[in-house]
Design an enzyme around this catalytic site. Structure first.
Site, mmCIF file in Angstrom:
data_model
loop_
_atom_site.group_PDB
_atom_site.id
_atom_site.type_symbol
_atom_site.label_atom_id
_atom_site.label_comp_id
_atom_site.label_asym_id
_atom_site.label_seq_id
_atom_site.Cartn_x
_atom_site.Cartn_y
_atom_site.Cartn_z
ATOM 1 N N HIS A 159 -14.443 -34.641 -10.701
ATOM 2 C CA HIS A 159 -13.275 -34.087 -10.024
ATOM 3 C C HIS A 159 -12.626 -33.056 -10.940
ATOM 4 O O HIS A 159 -12.442 -33.305 -12.139
ATOM 5 C CB HIS A 159 -12.287 -35.192 -9.668
ATOM 6 C CG HIS A 159 -11.105 -34.694 -8.894
ATOM 7 N ND1 HIS A 159 -11.236 -33.929 -7.759
ATOM 8 C CD2 HIS A 159 -9.769 -34.836 -9.097
ATOM 9 C CE1 HIS A 159 -10.035 -33.632 -7.292
ATOM 10 N NE2 HIS A 159 -9.131 -34.157 -8.083
ATOM 11 N N HIS A 179 -4.703 -29.741 -8.631
ATOM 12 C CA HIS A 179 -6.078 -29.931 -8.166
ATOM 13 C C HIS A 179 -6.109 -30.011 -6.650
ATOM 14 O O HIS A 179 -5.069 -30.108 -5.988
ATOM 15 C CB HIS A 179 -6.702 -31.176 -8.804
ATOM 16 C CG HIS A 179 -5.902 -32.437 -8.620
ATOM 17 N ND1 HIS A 179 -6.404 -33.551 -7.979
ATOM 18 C CD2 HIS A 179 -4.648 -32.773 -9.012
ATOM 19 C CE1 HIS A 179 -5.492 -34.510 -7.976
ATOM 20 N NE2 HIS A 179 -4.426 -34.073 -8.597
ATOM 21 N N CYS A 186 -12.980 -29.277 -4.837
ATOM 22 C CA CYS A 186 -12.077 -29.194 -5.993
ATOM 23 C C CYS A 186 -12.601 -28.242 -7.063
ATOM 24 O O CYS A 186 -11.820 -27.543 -7.727
ATOM 25 C CB CYS A 186 -11.842 -30.581 -6.578
ATOM 26 S SG CYS A 186 -13.346 -31.431 -7.135
#
Length: 278
Positions: free
Chosen positions: A30, A42, A153
């Site tokens: 991530h 994010h 992301c």
């Protein structure tokens, strides 16, 4: 792990850095932009606010889920309605994972040596101020709809760092992680006819690995020809993300001021430490 990823300590990261953390025993990662003040911006899938049971609207929300509350930072988890761009503290962003730094401007040989996608790019990064500006602007305005292969992301972080967007939306996005997922089975398919010419398993494996690496390299934003530089303000207008209300603008100014104050204090402390050392 240096050949595969770039693990760093918290003291080593700076505002504007592209950071990431691995989840589920290195199954996926991530990504986000560190904006200072122990905060990370994010991109996550939006939650279905109309759902009665409160379940995520996208199964991939589990990949980047964050706690619903944070006792350390009251503004942790801040996001605009119907937006997947989130401001989190570094602890909540990492969860129980380690901290890694995404590398920019690497040579082709280094890029190919890092077999796992989503760790580096040959593209160069813009200055930290431009990176933070994009991240904070998108926190206000959103980054469109989350898509695991075309707008995830890592795509968000890569755009914040470079300002580059893919012109052709029918293919894979900027994400090196997504291109790795697609590239592996594609390489296996393309190399399968060669089994007739290369009866040796080692030879077939070598060809498959070579095709995999080339497919990864061909989709890297540093070498792609279907990318354009787009200002973040133009990005919002083109995608129709709407105007920022006065109330939202005030909230964002407060967040930016807090980050600036934190960095100023940190800078003063560092200067004081150097003076004492002398």
């Amino acid at each position: 792990m240096g050949l595969l990823t770039n693990r760093v300590e918290r003291s080593e990261i700076r505002p504007g850095d592209h950071i990431y953390t691995w989840r589920a025993v290195f199954t996926y990662s991530h990504h986000g932009i560190f904006v200072g003040g122990s905060k990370v911006v994010h991109f996550t899938p939006e939650r279905n606010r109309d759902s009665n049971n409160g379940t995520p609207s996208d199964s991939y929300d589990l990949v980047s889920s964050i706690p619903s509350s944070c006792s350390t930072f009251p503004d942790c988890g801040f996001r605009q309605p119907n937006s997947g761009v989130v401001l989190s503290c570094l602890d909540c962003f990492l969860g129980k994972g380690s901290l890694y730094s995404f590398e920019y401007g690497v040579t082709p040989s280094v890029f190919l040596a890092k077999v796992r996608g989503g760790t580096c790019t040959t593209a160069t990064s813009d200055p930290p101020d431009a990176v933070i500006h994009r991240a904070m602007y998108l926190l206000q305005n959103g980054f469109g709809n989350y898509d695991v292969f075309q707008n995830n992301c890592e795509d968000f972080a890569l755009y914040c760092k470079t300002g580059l967007l893919i012109v052709d939306k029918s293919g894979v996005g900027r994400s090196g992680q997504a291109s790795s997922v697609i590239g592996a089975p594609l390489a296996a398919i393309l190399s399968s006819p060669l089994k007739l010419l290369m009866p040796s398993p080692v030879g077939v494996a070598t060809v498959t690995a070579g095709m995999y690496c080339m497919s990864r390299y061909a989709t890297d934003i540093g070498v792609r020809t279907d990318v354009i530089k787009v200002a973040v303000e133009d990005l919002a207008v083109n995608l129709g993300w709407g105007d920022v209300t006065e109330e939202v603008a005030e909230k964002m100014m407060l967040l930016i001021d807090r980050l600036s104050d934190h960095e100023e204090v940190a800078g003063n402390n560092e200067a004081s430490n150097k003076q004492v050392a002398r």
